[in-house]
Write an enzyme that holds these catalytic residues in place. Structure first.
Site, PDB file in Angstrom:
ATOM      1  CD  GLU A 433      -2.749  -1.103   2.493  1.00 16.56           C
ATOM      2  OE1 GLU A 433      -3.875  -0.639   2.325  1.00 16.56           O
ATOM      3  OE2 GLU A 433      -2.342  -1.517   3.592  1.00 16.56           O
ATOM      4  CB  CYS A 504      -7.603  -6.780  -1.757  1.00 17.41           C
ATOM      5  SG  CYS A 504      -6.310  -6.031  -0.756  1.00 17.41           S
TER       6      CYS A 504
HETATM    7  C1  PEP Z   1      -6.430  -0.585  -0.092  1.00 19.27           C
HETATM    8  O1  PEP Z   1      -5.829   0.330   0.470  1.00 19.27           O
HETATM    9  O2  PEP Z   1      -6.436  -0.761  -1.335  1.00 19.27           O
HETATM   10  C2  PEP Z   1      -7.222  -1.529   0.706  1.00 19.27           C
HETATM   11  C3  PEP Z   1      -7.793  -2.576   0.167  1.00 19.27           C
HETATM   12  O3  PEP Z   1      -7.364  -1.260   2.044  1.00 19.27           O
HETATM   13  P1  PEP Z   1      -8.456  -0.218   2.643  1.00 19.27           P
HETATM   14  O4  PEP Z   1      -9.354   0.212   1.513  1.00 19.27           O
HETATM   15  O5  PEP Z   1      -9.200  -0.952   3.696  1.00 19.27           O
HETATM   16  O6  PEP Z   1      -7.598   0.872   3.155  1.00 19.27           O
HETATM   17 MG    MG Z   2      -5.621   0.300   2.587  1.00 16.89          MG
END
Ligand code: PEP
Ligand code: MG
Length: 578
Positions: A433, A504
């Protein structure tokens, strides 16, 4: 009739009256009372207290029905505060002895309780201060005849129009009554958007000032595919949108044909298409939409719904339910990602200038190893009942991964010593991330089993564009060459070590991105369950070789605009050839 244009974040069309969800500040009159006003003030307080208790009782049964016992407990503790006879007596005494109005007396008593609580050394009790504040605000709003603030009391069909919807508000969204969402702020990857998609509630965010120009109860149409809101529509427009809604239904039914088909490319490569969930209740939709596993289980929602830190046993039960329901299919359990915009009722988080760059996710877990270890023990114990994998969010380098793995090793050793069963070979992955994680993927992969790219955050951190800020949403570009190069690096690095990379973030569920990601070698696509059929359809209509050629060409391009235009052309050619 007026038209508002915002960011389309959750497809679908809805027509319903507006529920304007605004939190007006509480203004208290501190002027002294006349002697003959004391009794009537006390009566007003009694009425507001009774109303508050009845609202909370109603809310309790709704929370229990929808979210289970641990969420209902939050409301229980609120009811206990309001029904405590000493609370009534304290307010009564203030009105009588200080000659102040009921609202001023309530505020004074609540402030006094809060001071006492802030001095308590027991952390759990200290955290109850938030409950006292909440109850105090509810009573004050009722006393001052202000509209209730929560979405939880809605019991007729509405479109919620709000400045913003926080993740804790979204927990209370009930599809039965909330037909659509329209907000001033927010973007495609804000958590309100993600939850609206998973609940399949049409939503348009980033409408800038819609809350200022729209009135309570007026009829509106929301088009979550086009990002349009129409206020006071004409009969003709209502007819046009009703027709569109029917067409959308037909299109969805056609898509449904792909739900249970394997995601095989034309040249026979099977791609793993899985789903993101926020709670065990979401598993039904995953199965229904043909998800072949779970690529992201956002466990923090379990914590957000609870009045206390979920115990190891409570967590174990939730993870076990998911593991069992998925019957051997892989489930990637992400350790808690709190912080950013996700606050907990049961944990005091500091107010930060840049919460998304602050004390968040793995950073909190490494600073609070006791909390982290309880979660790891619960996941490990549940791993004996299915096919679970563990994943750490917001990793920015190898040191953090090592520290997390060390705590995991301790949790494993403890369970072993206690004779408790778990999957000792459980796979451990890293969410990519941050640009730092992507650029040190070669180091990280030596100590991890897989990667999952979280494009929601990876985009925000790579491009320095707040994912929640509608003013700069044009700069939030998942197809920016900078982002794509990081994605390619991560996939190639994992493959060089014979390991897999999933995605994801929301880009994984964008059909425009499917061909490109397939060509870049992505092994697993994880998305809101309802998006699965469309992504499977794209995969089934292209060869891996063809997708690789498209990806190769895309990677030579220099701008987000050029890439988007090219991918749209690819999509249109693909659609016309089907
Ligand atoms: C993302 O950052 O792409 C992720 C899936 O996590 P979240 O949206 O929960 O921050
Ligand atoms: Mg995230």
């Amino acid at each position: 009739m007026s038209i508002f244009k915002g960011i389309p974040v959750s497809a679908g069309i809805a027509t319903a009256p507006v529920y304007l969800y605004k939190t007006e500040p509480i203004v208290i009159d501190y002027s002294p009372l006349l002697l003959n006003q004391k009794e009537s003030e006390l009566q007003e307080f009694s009425k507001a207290l009774t109303l508050s208790i009845s609202q909370m009782t109603k809310l309790r049964s709704k929370a229990y029905e929808r979210l289970g016992e641990s969420s209902a407990e939050i409301i229980d503790s609120h009811i206990m505060i309001a029904t405590d006879p000493s609370f009534y007596k304290d307010v009564e005494r203030e009105i009588h002895s200080c000659c102040i109005r009921a609202a001023a007396a309530v505020e004074k008593v609540i402030k006094c309780y809060l001071t006492t609580f802030s001095e308590i050394s027991d952390e759990y009790l200290r955290e109850r201060a938030a409950d006292i504040k909440d109850v105090g605000e509810r009573i004050l709003r009722n006393l001052l005849k202000m509209p209730p603030t929560g979405l939880e009391l809605l019991d007729n069909a509405v479109i919620v129009v709000a400045k913003d919807i926080s993740p804790s508000d979204t927990i209370m969204l009930d599809k039965t009554y909330i037909k659509g969402l329209a907000t001033d702020v927010g973007g495609r990857t804000s958590h309100a958007a993600i939850l609206a998609r998973s609940l399949e509630i049409p939503a348009v965010l980033g409408l800038k000032n819609i809350t200022e120009v729209i009135s309570q109860g007026e009829q509106i149409i929301i088009d979550g595919s086009e990002g349009i809101v129409l206020s006071n529509p004409t009969t003709k427009e209502i007819g046009v949108y009703a027709e569109r809604k029917e067409k959308e239904k037909t299109r969805k039914a056609q898509m449904d044909a792909f739900k249970l088909m394997p995601a095989d490319t034309l040249d026979g490569h099977n791609i793993h298409v899985v789903a993101n969930i926020g709670s065990p209740d979401d598993v039904e939709a995953v199965i229904q939409y043909g998800g072949e596993g779970i690529g992201l289980y956002r466990t923090e929602f379990l914590f957000m719904k609870s009045a206390h830190f979920p115990t190891e046993e409570e967590q174990f039960k939730a993870y076990k339910v998911v593991a069992e329901k998925m019957a051997g299919k892989p489930v990637i359990v992400r350790t808690i990602d709190i912080g950013g915009d996700k606050k907990l009722t049961c944990f005091n988080m500091p107010i930060e200038l840049n919460p998304f760059l602050g004390w968040r996710a793995i950073r909190i877990c490494l600073d609070e190893p006791a909390i982290f270890k309880i979660q790891l023990r619960a996941i490990l114990r549940a791993s004996a009942f299915g096919n679970l994998l563990i994943m750490y969010p917001m990793i920015s380098g190898v040191s953090e991964l090592r520290k997390a793995n060390a705590i995991l090793a301790e949790a494993k050793a403890e369970l072993q010593a206690e004779g408790i069963q778990f999957d000792s070979a459980i796979k451990v992955g890293v969410m990519i991330e941050t640009p730092a994680a992507a650029l040190t993927a070669d180091c990280l992969i030596k100590e991890a089993d897989f990667f999952s790219i979280g494009t929601n955050d990876l985009c925000q951190y790579t491009l320095a564009v707040d994912r929640m800020n509608e003013k700069i949403c044009d700069l939030y570009q998942p197809f920016h060459p900078g982002v794509l190069r990081l994605i390619k690096t991560v996939i190639d690095t994992a493959h060089a070590s014979g390991k897999f990379t999933g995605m994801c973030g929301e880009t994984a569920g964008d059909p425009l991105a499917t061909t490109l990601l397939l060509g870049l070698g992505l092994d697993e696509f994880s998305m809101s369950a309802s998006l699965i059929p469309e992504v499977k359809k794209v995969i089934r209509n292209i060869s891996l070789k063809g997708a690789q050629n498209i990806a190769e060409r895309t990677m030579t391009m220099e701008t987000h605009e050029e890439i988007t235009a090219y991918l749209k052309k690819v999509r249109d050619n693909l659609t016309s050839s089907i």
